[in-house]
Design a protein around this motif. Structure first.
Motif, mmCIF file in Angstrom:
data_model
loop_
_atom_site.group_PDB
_atom_site.id
_atom_site.type_symbol
_atom_site.label_atom_id
_atom_site.label_comp_id
_atom_site.label_asym_id
_atom_site.label_seq_id
_atom_site.Cartn_x
_atom_site.Cartn_y
_atom_site.Cartn_z
ATOM 1 N N GLY A 9 12.940 15.822 -8.559
ATOM 2 C CA GLY A 9 12.459 17.246 -8.690
ATOM 3 C C GLY A 9 10.886 17.418 -8.992
ATOM 4 O O GLY A 9 10.272 18.197 -8.624
ATOM 5 N N PHE A 10 10.646 16.477 -10.102
ATOM 6 C CA PHE A 10 9.280 16.505 -10.819
ATOM 7 C C PHE A 10 8.172 15.791 -9.509
ATOM 8 O O PHE A 10 7.088 16.235 -9.195
ATOM 9 C CB PHE A 10 9.269 15.675 -11.928
ATOM 10 C CG PHE A 10 7.829 15.659 -12.451
ATOM 11 C CD1 PHE A 10 7.186 16.854 -12.977
ATOM 12 C CD2 PHE A 10 6.923 14.631 -12.439
ATOM 13 C CE1 PHE A 10 6.158 16.974 -13.719
ATOM 14 C CE2 PHE A 10 5.507 14.820 -13.084
ATOM 15 C CZ PHE A 10 5.225 15.838 -13.457
ATOM 16 N N LEU A 11 8.660 14.814 -8.773
ATOM 17 C CA LEU A 11 7.961 14.222 -7.546
ATOM 18 C C LEU A 11 8.036 15.362 -6.657
ATOM 19 O O LEU A 11 6.795 15.564 -5.943
ATOM 20 C CB LEU A 11 8.803 13.245 -7.021
ATOM 21 C CG LEU A 11 8.014 12.509 -5.936
ATOM 22 C CD1 LEU A 11 6.695 11.946 -6.197
ATOM 23 C CD2 LEU A 11 8.913 11.329 -5.647
ATOM 24 N N GLN A 12 8.938 16.122 -6.223
ATOM 25 C CA GLN A 12 8.883 17.226 -5.329
ATOM 26 C C GLN A 12 7.779 18.128 -5.821
ATOM 27 O O GLN A 12 6.794 18.836 -4.916
ATOM 28 C CB GLN A 12 10.202 18.082 -5.316
ATOM 29 C CG GLN A 12 10.006 19.248 -4.396
ATOM 30 C CD GLN A 12 10.083 18.922 -2.846
ATOM 31 O OE1 GLN A 12 10.783 18.102 -2.495
ATOM 32 N NE2 GLN A 12 9.233 19.517 -2.128
ATOM 33 N N SER A 13 7.622 18.677 -7.061
ATOM 34 C CA SER A 13 6.520 19.524 -7.406
ATOM 35 C C SER A 13 5.235 18.883 -7.437
ATOM 36 O O SER A 13 4.208 19.578 -7.152
ATOM 37 C CB SER A 13 7.118 20.012 -9.055
ATOM 38 O OG SER A 13 6.658 18.932 -9.866
ATOM 39 N N LEU A 14 5.046 17.633 -7.665
ATOM 40 C CA LEU A 14 3.717 17.019 -7.414
ATOM 41 C C LEU A 14 3.217 17.025 -6.082
ATOM 42 O O LEU A 14 2.353 17.400 -5.854
ATOM 43 C CB LEU A 14 3.881 15.584 -7.705
ATOM 44 C CG LEU A 14 4.058 15.151 -9.316
ATOM 45 C CD1 LEU A 14 4.229 13.885 -9.639
ATOM 46 C CD2 LEU A 14 2.914 15.861 -10.250
ATOM 47 N N ARG A 15 4.291 17.065 -5.104
ATOM 48 C CA ARG A 15 3.863 17.144 -3.721
ATOM 49 C C ARG A 15 3.481 18.504 -3.182
ATOM 50 O O ARG A 15 2.624 19.063 -2.709
ATOM 51 C CB ARG A 15 5.042 16.821 -2.802
ATOM 52 C CG ARG A 15 5.230 15.205 -2.612
ATOM 53 C CD ARG A 15 6.032 14.878 -1.443
ATOM 54 N NE ARG A 15 7.572 15.739 -1.432
ATOM 55 C CZ ARG A 15 8.668 15.281 -1.928
ATOM 56 N NH1 ARG A 15 8.634 14.032 -2.315
ATOM 57 N NH2 ARG A 15 9.739 15.954 -1.887
ATOM 58 N N LYS A 22 0.775 -1.335 0.017
ATOM 59 C CA LYS A 22 0.109 -0.056 -0.022
ATOM 60 C C LYS A 22 0.924 1.181 -0.074
ATOM 61 O O LYS A 22 0.756 2.238 -0.638
ATOM 62 C CB LYS A 22 -0.837 -0.074 1.211
ATOM 63 C CG LYS A 22 -1.842 1.257 1.053
ATOM 64 C CD LYS A 22 -2.921 1.133 2.435
ATOM 65 C CE LYS A 22 -3.560 2.376 2.564
ATOM 66 N NZ LYS A 22 -4.671 2.746 1.447
ATOM 67 N N TRP A 23 1.901 1.287 0.859
ATOM 68 C CA TRP A 23 2.781 2.575 1.084
ATOM 69 C C TRP A 23 3.998 2.397 0.250
ATOM 70 O O TRP A 23 4.738 1.362 0.557
ATOM 71 C CB TRP A 23 2.987 2.937 2.434
ATOM 72 C CG TRP A 23 1.479 2.925 3.261
ATOM 73 C CD1 TRP A 23 0.844 2.459 3.800
ATOM 74 C CD2 TRP A 23 0.798 4.293 3.063
ATOM 75 N NE1 TRP A 23 -0.217 2.968 4.461
ATOM 76 C CE2 TRP A 23 -0.350 4.224 3.832
ATOM 77 C CE3 TRP A 23 1.161 5.608 2.405
ATOM 78 C CZ2 TRP A 23 -1.298 5.298 4.063
ATOM 79 C CZ3 TRP A 23 0.046 6.763 2.788
ATOM 80 C CH2 TRP A 23 -0.883 6.393 3.488
ATOM 81 N N LEU A 24 4.362 3.277 -0.493
ATOM 82 C CA LEU A 24 5.615 3.339 -1.502
ATOM 83 C C LEU A 24 6.519 4.355 -0.956
ATOM 84 O O LEU A 24 5.937 5.818 -0.254
ATOM 85 C CB LEU A 24 5.213 3.440 -2.918
ATOM 86 C CG LEU A 24 4.496 2.638 -3.417
ATOM 87 C CD1 LEU A 24 4.116 2.677 -4.861
ATOM 88 C CD2 LEU A 24 5.170 1.159 -3.270
ATOM 89 N N LYS A 25 7.610 4.477 -0.783
ATOM 90 C CA LYS A 25 8.803 5.525 -0.670
ATOM 91 C C LYS A 25 9.021 6.264 -1.953
ATOM 92 O O LYS A 25 8.655 5.636 -2.969
ATOM 93 C CB LYS A 25 9.812 5.105 -0.140
ATOM 94 C CG LYS A 25 9.853 4.518 1.622
ATOM 95 C CD LYS A 25 11.192 3.973 2.051
ATOM 96 C CE LYS A 25 11.115 3.618 3.496
ATOM 97 N NZ LYS A 25 12.502 3.567 4.083
ATOM 98 N N SER A 26 9.684 7.393 -1.825
ATOM 99 C CA SER A 26 9.970 8.374 -3.007
ATOM 100 C C SER A 26 10.703 7.536 -4.022
ATOM 101 O O SER A 26 10.411 7.600 -4.988
ATOM 102 C CB SER A 26 10.725 9.447 -2.550
ATOM 103 O OG SER A 26 9.700 10.445 -1.524
ATOM 104 N N LYS A 58 9.410 7.124 -7.854
ATOM 105 C CA LYS A 58 10.015 7.743 -8.877
ATOM 106 C C LYS A 58 10.364 6.580 -9.919
ATOM 107 O O LYS A 58 10.148 6.713 -11.343
ATOM 108 C CB LYS A 58 11.617 8.470 -8.472
ATOM 109 C CG LYS A 58 11.299 9.484 -7.890
ATOM 110 C CD LYS A 58 12.567 10.510 -7.354
ATOM 111 C CE LYS A 58 13.108 9.401 -6.517
ATOM 112 N NZ LYS A 58 14.815 10.208 -5.883
ATOM 113 N N LYS A 59 10.750 5.513 -9.467
ATOM 114 C CA LYS A 59 10.844 4.339 -10.471
ATOM 115 C C LYS A 59 9.682 3.925 -11.033
ATOM 116 O O LYS A 59 9.476 3.629 -12.180
ATOM 117 C CB LYS A 59 11.674 3.285 -9.603
ATOM 118 C CG LYS A 59 11.752 2.096 -10.462
ATOM 119 C CD LYS A 59 12.530 0.935 -9.670
ATOM 120 C CE LYS A 59 12.950 -0.199 -10.343
ATOM 121 N NZ LYS A 59 13.735 -1.291 -9.845
ATOM 122 N N LEU A 60 8.378 3.804 -10.424
ATOM 123 C CA LEU A 60 7.206 3.358 -10.915
ATOM 124 C C LEU A 60 6.865 4.166 -11.779
ATOM 125 O O LEU A 60 6.306 4.030 -13.045
ATOM 126 C CB LEU A 60 6.182 3.556 -9.673
ATOM 127 C CG LEU A 60 5.024 2.877 -9.900
ATOM 128 C CD1 LEU A 60 4.563 1.490 -10.569
ATOM 129 C CD2 LEU A 60 4.038 2.853 -8.771
#
Length: 107
Positions: free
Chosen positions: A69-75, A53-57, A61-63
């Motif tokens: 940076g893009f993951l940070q902007s989504l957050r 259920k829970w995934l780390k950053s 990013k791999k998925l």
């Protein structure tokens, strides 16, 4: 483990021992349990579900094949909800699939 198998091996007042005899039925039950679990693992793998259920950053990013940076902007933009515990950030797999579905476009 199969409930029927547990009932056969754990009769009231008896304790299974290392030298307990296995029957062909016991082995068939075990085989069926293993096959069922393998089928579920393969189904999850084919569907792309990570199996938890829970995934780390790093897993997100791999998925998604995105950068840090893009993951940070989504957050930051609130597009992808997250939970922070200590120094680790976790993402709910269902939130990721919801984000992907709601941002789907037809061209």
């Amino acid at each position: 483990m199969d409930k029927a198998f547990e009932q056969r091996t754990k009769a009231p007042g008896s304790v299974p021992t290392r030298n307990q005899i296995l029957t062909i039925g016991d082995m068939e039950d075990f085989k069926n349990d293993v096959l069922q679990e393998l089928k579920q693992i393969i189904k999850d793998y084919i569907s792309g579900a990570p199996g938890k259920k829970w995934l780390k950053s790093a897993e997100v990013k791999k998925l998604l094949g995105i950068s840090h940076g893009f993951l940070q902007s989504l957050r930051d933009s609130g597009v992808l909800p997250f939970t922070k515990i200590g120094g680790s950030i976790y993402y709910d797999y269902e939130d990721i699939t919801f984000m992907m579905t709601t941002n789907k476009s037809v061209s």
